[in-house]
Design a protein around this motif. Sequence first.
Motif, PDB file in Angstrom:
ATOM      1  N   SER A   1       0.927  -0.654  -0.040  1.00 24.84           N
ATOM      2  CA  SER A   1       0.284   0.057   0.153  1.00 24.84           C
ATOM      3  C   SER A   1       0.863   1.112   0.591  1.00 24.84           C
ATOM      4  CB  SER A   1      -0.827   0.084   1.470  1.00 24.84           C
ATOM      5  OG  SER A   1      -1.490   1.141   1.330  1.00 24.84           O
ATOM      6  N   LEU A   2       0.964   1.843  -0.996  1.00 26.00           N
ATOM      7  CA  LEU A   2       1.356   3.291  -1.199  1.00 26.00           C
ATOM      8  C   LEU A   2       0.582   4.053  -0.069  1.00 26.00           C
ATOM      9  CD1 LEU A   2       3.160   5.131  -2.080  1.00 26.00           C
ATOM     10  CD2 LEU A   2       1.315   5.850  -3.677  1.00 26.00           C
ATOM     11  N   ILE A   3      -0.382   4.197   0.376  1.00 37.16           N
ATOM     12  CA  ILE A   3      -0.854   5.357   0.672  1.00 37.16           C
ATOM     13  C   ILE A   3      -0.268   4.376   3.169  1.00 37.16           C
ATOM     14  CG2 ILE A   3      -2.961   6.314   2.526  1.00 37.16           C
ATOM     15  CD1 ILE A   3      -3.893   6.261   0.265  1.00 37.16           C
ATOM     16  N   ASN A   4      -0.356   2.839   2.712  1.00 32.00           N
ATOM     17  CA  ASN A   4       0.826   2.450   4.200  1.00 32.00           C
ATOM     18  C   ASN A   4       2.275   2.727   4.566  1.00 32.00           C
ATOM     19  OD1 ASN A   4       0.082   1.196   6.873  1.00 32.00           O
ATOM     20  ND2 ASN A   4       1.054   0.239   5.593  1.00 32.00           N
ATOM     21  N   TRP A   5       2.414   2.728   3.524  1.00 32.20           N
ATOM     22  CA  TRP A   5       4.185   3.273   3.890  1.00 32.20           C
ATOM     23  C   TRP A   5       3.973   4.975   3.410  1.00 32.20           C
ATOM     24  CZ3 TRP A   5       7.458   6.645   0.269  1.00 32.20           C
ATOM     25  CH2 TRP A   5       8.552   6.074   0.439  1.00 32.20           C
ATOM     26  N   LEU A   6       3.821   5.126   3.045  1.00 39.13           N
ATOM     27  CA  LEU A   6       3.512   7.231   3.646  1.00 39.13           C
ATOM     28  C   LEU A   6       3.793   7.374   4.318  1.00 39.13           C
ATOM     29  CD1 LEU A   6       4.502   9.190   1.099  1.00 39.13           C
ATOM     30  CD2 LEU A   6       1.990   9.685   0.778  1.00 39.13           C
ATOM     31  N   VAL A   7       2.083   6.988   5.061  1.00 35.91           N
ATOM     32  CA  VAL A   7       1.986   7.413   6.556  1.00 35.91           C
ATOM     33  C   VAL A   7       3.463   7.035   7.221  1.00 35.91           C
ATOM     34  CG1 VAL A   7       0.278   7.044   7.953  1.00 35.91           C
ATOM     35  CG2 VAL A   7      -0.439   6.938   5.542  1.00 35.91           C
ATOM     36  N   GLY A   8       3.885   5.704   7.156  1.00 34.64           N
ATOM     37  CA  GLY A   8       4.584   5.230   7.678  1.00 34.64           C
ATOM     38  C   GLY A   8       5.956   6.054   7.864  1.00 34.64           C
ATOM     39  N   GLN A   9       5.733   7.147   6.631  1.00 34.55           N
ATOM     40  CA  GLN A   9       7.139   7.855   6.616  1.00 34.55           C
ATOM     41  C   GLN A   9       7.743   9.259   7.435  1.00 34.55           C
ATOM     42  OE1 GLN A   9      10.223   6.333   4.966  1.00 34.55           O
ATOM     43  NE2 GLN A   9       8.731   4.729   4.937  1.00 34.55           N
ATOM     44  N   GLY A  10       5.728   9.268   7.583  1.00 34.66           N
ATOM     45  CA  GLY A  10       6.282  10.868   8.467  1.00 34.66           C
ATOM     46  C   GLY A  10       4.883  11.287   7.990  1.00 34.66           C
ATOM     47  N   HIS A  11       4.100  11.013   7.227  1.00 36.37           N
ATOM     48  CA  HIS A  11       2.775  11.993   6.757  1.00 36.37           C
ATOM     49  C   HIS A  11       2.186  11.935   6.983  1.00 36.37           C
ATOM     50  CE1 HIS A  11       6.269  13.081   3.830  1.00 36.37           C
ATOM     51  NE2 HIS A  11       6.501  11.738   3.725  1.00 36.37           N
ATOM     52  N   THR A  12       1.273  13.234   6.860  1.00 37.26           N
ATOM     53  CA  THR A  12      -0.853  13.260   7.489  1.00 37.26           C
ATOM     54  C   THR A  12      -0.748  12.757   5.682  1.00 37.26           C
ATOM     55  OG1 THR A  12      -0.040  14.391   9.349  1.00 37.26           O
ATOM     56  CG2 THR A  12      -1.703  14.396   8.318  1.00 37.26           C
ATOM     57  N   VAL A  13      -1.838  11.943   5.707  1.00 37.95           N
ATOM     58  CA  VAL A  13      -1.947  11.516   4.851  1.00 37.95           C
ATOM     59  C   VAL A  13      -3.528  11.522   5.178  1.00 37.95           C
ATOM     60  CG1 VAL A  13      -2.397   9.815   2.937  1.00 37.95           C
ATOM     61  CG2 VAL A  13      -0.201  10.527   4.074  1.00 37.95           C
ATOM     62  N   PHE A  14      -4.218  11.961   3.452  1.00 38.35           N
ATOM     63  CA  PHE A  14      -5.564  12.204   3.130  1.00 38.35           C
ATOM     64  C   PHE A  14      -5.638  11.769   1.824  1.00 38.35           C
ATOM     65  CE2 PHE A  14      -4.431  15.699   6.345  1.00 38.35           C
ATOM     66  CZ  PHE A  14      -6.069  16.078   6.751  1.00 38.35           C
ATOM     67  N   CYS A  15      -7.091  11.356   1.410  1.00 35.62           N
ATOM     68  CA  CYS A  15      -6.582  10.549  -0.050  1.00 35.62           C
ATOM     69  C   CYS A  15      -8.801  10.941  -0.082  1.00 35.62           C
ATOM     70  CB  CYS A  15      -6.900   9.131   0.143  1.00 35.62           C
ATOM     71  SG  CYS A  15      -7.501   8.557  -1.706  1.00 35.62           S
ATOM     72  N   ILE A  16      -8.437  10.800  -1.276  1.00 32.44           N
ATOM     73  CA  ILE A  16     -10.175  11.131  -1.852  1.00 32.44           C
ATOM     74  C   ILE A  16     -10.849  10.097  -2.302  1.00 32.44           C
ATOM     75  CG2 ILE A  16     -11.552  11.960  -4.011  1.00 32.44           C
ATOM     76  CD1 ILE A  16     -10.270  14.361  -4.142  1.00 32.44           C
ATOM     77  N   SER A  17     -12.311   9.563  -1.700  1.00 32.00           N
ATOM     78  CA  SER A  17     -12.863   8.096  -2.482  1.00 32.00           C
ATOM     79  C   SER A  17     -13.234   8.989  -3.198  1.00 32.00           C
ATOM     80  CB  SER A  17     -12.507   7.282  -1.302  1.00 32.00           C
ATOM     81  OG  SER A  17     -13.725   6.294  -1.392  1.00 32.00           O
ATOM     82  N   TRP A  18     -14.071   8.501  -4.416  1.00 31.58           N
ATOM     83  CA  TRP A  18     -15.300   9.008  -5.937  1.00 31.58           C
ATOM     84  C   TRP A  18     -16.004   7.709  -5.143  1.00 31.58           C
ATOM     85  CZ3 TRP A  18     -13.777  13.854  -7.582  1.00 31.58           C
ATOM     86  CH2 TRP A  18     -12.839  14.616  -7.901  1.00 31.58           C
ATOM     87  N   ILE A  19     -17.464   9.112  -5.131  1.00 28.89           N
ATOM     88  CA  ILE A  19     -18.472   8.104  -5.695  1.00 28.89           C
ATOM     89  C   ILE A  19     -18.780   7.189  -6.604  1.00 28.89           C
ATOM     90  CG2 ILE A  19     -20.031   9.666  -6.447  1.00 28.89           C
ATOM     91  CD1 ILE A  19     -21.944   8.690  -4.406  1.00 28.89           C
ATOM     92  N   ASN A  20     -19.299   6.115  -6.867  1.00 28.21           N
ATOM     93  CA  ASN A  20     -19.102   5.733  -8.201  1.00 28.21           C
ATOM     94  C   ASN A  20     -20.670   5.975  -8.348  1.00 28.21           C
ATOM     95  OD1 ASN A  20     -19.392   4.110 -10.081  1.00 28.21           O
ATOM     96  ND2 ASN A  20     -19.323   1.909  -8.679  1.00 28.21           N
TER      97      ASN A  20
END
Length: 570
Positions: free
Chosen positions: A248-267
Amino acid sequence: MTCPKSPRTTRYDELDQALHAATGKLTGGLSPHATLAAWADWIGHLSAAPGRQMQLWEKAVQDATTLATDAMRPDPDATPFPPDRTDHRFAHPAWAHPPFRAWAQAHLATQDWWQTAASDLPGVHPRNAERVRFMLHQMLDSTSPSNSPVLNPEIISAVTGTKGAALAQGAQNWLEDMTHKLEGSTPDSPLHVGRDIACTPGQVVFRNHLFELIQYSPQTDDVHPEPVLIVPAWIMKYYILDLSPQNSLINWLVGQGHTVFCISWINPTPDMADLGLDDYRRDGVMAALDTVARIVPDTPIHGCGYCLGGTILSIAAATMARDGDTRLASLTLLAAQTDFSEAGELLLFMDESQLAFLEAMMAQAGVLEGKQMAGAFQALRAEDLVWTRAVRRYLMGEVDQTADIAVWNADTTRMPARMHSQYLRSLFLENRLSAGRFAVDGKVIALRDIRIPVFAVGTETDHIAPWQSVYKIGLFTDTEVTFCLTSGGHNGGIVSEPGHRHRHFRIGQRQPGDLYADPDSWLADHAAQDGSWWPQWGGWLARHSAARVTPPPMGAPALGAAPGDYVMIR
């Protein structure tokens, strides 16, 4: 709800639209007029070129002689007609020995001859020539000896080795797939969204009619102060960037010390047919930026866009630069195009005739169905995604291994009719963004107005966003641009975690004012390095961030745990 009709639409237009929609359902959304025009253009010019016909006849004789020579005296170290490096149909060792070698070489020679016949013919429109080559390739794929149970040594070995059980299992696999297709269902999977994949801890901190915004829980005692906002493409579920925890790129990025937000688009559903491209910018990207800025105030934001998410984020960044909005600290583009003049093989499916058929179909349905877009992507890699899979599943009795990316790939999304039409016309067909003709709120925007640092990632075998096209962000901006070229394709190259075997990348930086280097020159000047590109990006983000601080609070009110509700909508 269907698409609203233009004030000039008449009942005659509606009749034509209905006919186009009905025809499109029979042809899988492809325009027969565009197909016939391509064949007529090629055949007409070839029939009026006797010199070229003689050249092709001479090549046929030479190829036949070469095949005969190879059949009598095969060279164990080389073949006269090697497959492309992305073609794995003849990778099994048995294909190197008679009689299988002769069958494979004959097929590859035939494929090479037809591709030559459809190339470099004076007078033929380049787009028509590309379409003819593509269609010829599709037809020849269907006749490959690798698809035949009596010509493919792998199938023969599987059937004889299991005393026919492989064929019985294959028949069962086929029956299961047909049942799911008729029922419109998907096979059960042991991997579940929110439990096994898309499971990085976090909370939904904002929701509107278009997206949910996920804020991920910190995993380190301190963090870089600048948050990262990820904008995925709306043609895919966001969790391609949050698959299993280990990739997971997101999980890795959080683990590197970043505050991460991500958009989840509606279907989107048919009642959202009138949502346009600017709705995705205004009520999507800008609304997400406003929310992040509220949760982490007075702090610039690292923007990261994947695929079309990168395109809409670039549009937002150029608009913000025009309007004096300085909330972005940097811009990261993952396999994202800002210039569509070399937009890859998807352009083969797009012209005015094709768009008219798509618009007619979407006008009736309100959306473009996800299975139609998935079919187009499969056609681009029919060798692997269609024929090879069918051979292994139905003739060799292999059961598909459940993989996180396969679950994501089957989780298709729809697209609102108006938005998809605007995107195809203004970007794919007319290439307005890089040409300086794309307007937001009635005023043209320019990529050159972007002054923040840019990190762009291209992937070597991308059929959707060719890396040479992604690279051109450096041609249309005059800011610091770091370009990274990684091995793999559109998805596999991005999901390339540290420790992933057989991965490499190239990376280079251009400073403002530096002369432009074309893609081939850049490739020659930058050596490949083994490993994942993720640490390179992580280091780049760290260099463009201030000293680490205490993690900011989670946004309130929390609207539910990640991955949220929208990702579950089928």
